[in-house]
Design a protein around this motif. Sequence first.
Motif, PDB file in Angstrom:
ATOM      1  N   LEU A   1      -8.974  -7.983   2.838  1.00  0.00           N
ATOM      2  CA  LEU A   1      -8.443  -6.741   3.216  1.00  0.00           C
ATOM      3  C   LEU A   1      -6.973  -6.772   3.322  1.00  0.00           C
TER       4      LEU A   1
ATOM      5  N   GLU B   1     -12.429   0.311  -3.369  1.00  0.00           N
ATOM      6  CA  GLU B   1     -12.119  -1.270  -3.637  1.00  0.00           C
ATOM      7  C   GLU B   1     -12.988  -2.063  -2.666  1.00  0.00           C
ATOM      8  N   HIS B   2     -13.234  -1.677  -1.348  1.00  0.00           N
ATOM      9  CA  HIS B   2     -13.661  -2.588  -0.270  1.00  0.00           C
ATOM     10  C   HIS B   2     -15.301  -1.855  -0.081  1.00  0.00           C
TER      11      HIS B   2
ATOM     12  N   ALA C   1     -11.542  -6.925  11.947  1.00  0.00           N
ATOM     13  CA  ALA C   1     -10.619  -6.487  10.799  1.00  0.00           C
ATOM     14  C   ALA C   1     -10.451  -4.939  10.915  1.00  0.00           C
ATOM     15  N   ALA C   2     -11.126  -4.171  11.274  1.00  0.00           N
ATOM     16  CA  ALA C   2     -11.228  -2.633  11.235  1.00  0.00           C
ATOM     17  C   ALA C   2     -10.650  -2.103  12.380  1.00  0.00           C
TER      18      ALA C   2
ATOM     19  N   LEU D   1      -7.711   0.707   8.852  1.00  0.00           N
ATOM     20  CA  LEU D   1      -8.896   0.416   7.845  1.00  0.00           C
ATOM     21  C   LEU D   1      -9.868   1.087   8.713  1.00  0.00           C
TER      22      LEU D   1
ATOM     23  N   PHE E   1     -11.914 -11.482   4.377  1.00  0.00           N
ATOM     24  CA  PHE E   1     -12.617 -10.260   3.658  1.00  0.00           C
ATOM     25  C   PHE E   1     -11.772  -9.738   2.344  1.00  0.00           C
TER      26      PHE E   1
ATOM     27  N   LEU F   1     -16.044  -8.327  10.488  1.00  0.00           N
ATOM     28  CA  LEU F   1     -15.663  -7.220   9.711  1.00  0.00           C
ATOM     29  C   LEU F   1     -15.196  -5.958  10.622  1.00  0.00           C
TER      30      LEU F   1
ATOM     31  N   ARG G   1      -8.989 -10.268   8.320  1.00  0.00           N
ATOM     32  CA  ARG G   1      -8.715  -9.588   7.033  1.00  0.00           C
ATOM     33  C   ARG G   1      -8.346 -10.330   5.960  1.00  0.00           C
TER      34      ARG G   1
ATOM     35  N   LEU H   1     -13.970   1.360   9.036  1.00  0.00           N
ATOM     36  CA  LEU H   1     -15.079   0.721   8.741  1.00  0.00           C
ATOM     37  C   LEU H   1     -16.239   1.879   8.710  1.00  0.00           C
TER      38      LEU H   1
ATOM     39  N   VAL I   1     -13.649   1.015   4.371  1.00  0.00           N
ATOM     40  CA  VAL I   1     -14.253  -0.238   4.051  1.00  0.00           C
ATOM     41  C   VAL I   1     -15.894   0.266   4.355  1.00  0.00           C
TER      42      VAL I   1
END
Length: 485
Positions: A227, A281-282, A296-297, A233, A225, A293, A222, A235, A262
């Motif tokens: 985030l 934003e992402h 992070a999700a 989040l 990236f 990624l 996170r 994805l 994201v």
Amino acid sequence: MPHLGSTVHLRALAVAALRPRPVPVPRRATPAERVVIVSASIGAGHDGAARELERRLTAAGVTVDRFDLLDLLPARLGRTVRDGYHRMLVRAPWIYQRVYSSTERAGGGGPLARALLRTAENRMRDALPADTGAVVSTYPGASRVLGSLRLRGRLDAPVFTYLTDFSVHPLWVAEGVDVHLAAHAVPAAQARALGARDVRVGGPVADPRFCPADAERRRAARARFGLPADTPLALLVAGSWGVGPVRQVALELRDCGAAVPVVVCGRNEALAEQLRADGIEHAYGWVDDMPGLMHAADVLVQNAGGLTSLEAFAAGLPVASYRCIPGHGLTNAAALDEAGVAAWIRDPDQLKDVLGDLIDGPRGLLQREAGRALFAAAGAGPADEIARACRATGPVPIPRGLDRPPPPSGPAASAPGTASAPRGPRPAVRRLAASMVVACVVWAGAVGTAVATTGSGPGVIHAIGHTLDLDDDVHPGAPQQGHHS
């Protein structure tokens, strides 16, 4: 610049169809340490599966060659097919749905599709090294070409089809293919129902970088990236081309409040810019570190059911199918739901509740377990099946269709695995005619799509010219390094 109807392109078609073909050298069915994988650069999932199979086979000590079926079509027709398919998905997805449904009802492609694939048979046979021990297809058209070569006795190495999708369209099941490899019992059952002669469940293939992440790896991903550290989040992926109602889904994800979207738009950089202008934003274009990624999700939202879904299963990420693209997107969503490895959200009113249950509820736990179970058989898988067949001793029988006449006998007959006598003028003319018919149909389809989706006369002309400019080397399917969706 020459277009599909120009004299320059017609001459190229004539040369490709009339060029003399060398007669293949007779081959023995003996053990070999070489596997040939045939994929197609349509999207990126077929190539992604081919790349991972290559990695696994190479690690097992097998030499691997890879070919793109589109490169084996004459006169650059492969690029025309790829670009036409891409534009159909983007500009007229309803046409793709009709084509997909009609070929599904018909049990496969029609005579024009067969004519197009027939033009690749000689090139395919000539491209295979003499010591090939097995051939693997990760694309339906390649399976058709290879199966035809097996049935004609022109290929003595066994042919495998690796089913990259969870739903199996009839085009995937080609007569003459020795073994169909499925990731799960659901696609295996569909392949058997369509007449596949030998179906084996070997599990999916995914890059080993896609693995479950602990809390520390999650925090690092996170931060890398940029985030939010603690916010859920979602994805959102849409394949390597970024097709489908991605903008609508991104806004719905943001507005429902279940998670921060994201979005990965693949090669569709214009879509990423539009999303950022909308306040998403992402939003990313092409992403090299897709495993990071996913670490992070909290949940993956997808619309096609391709390779990215399998990568999410390997990473321990729950998956939801939502607002899927026509054709294989819808059938994959149904098959993934039937297998219990992904939720299929059919009603927008269910979006928030289902995502919440997947992110932090019992449904998410069950799906994580089901997804990881696909990869539970460590050390086993489709690559092992292929390697064993490659190293097998003894002759490999050539499959024969029940409705096909037996091979000729007597002094004029060729031995199994060899070609018949060199073709004369009549077959050459037929190849030329088939290539011309296919080219005209592809051109007509491109024009029809342009007319249906362009609002003005000049726009139609521009769309046709842009689609069929055969001298431009930049196209949506151009090979790039990075993630394949």
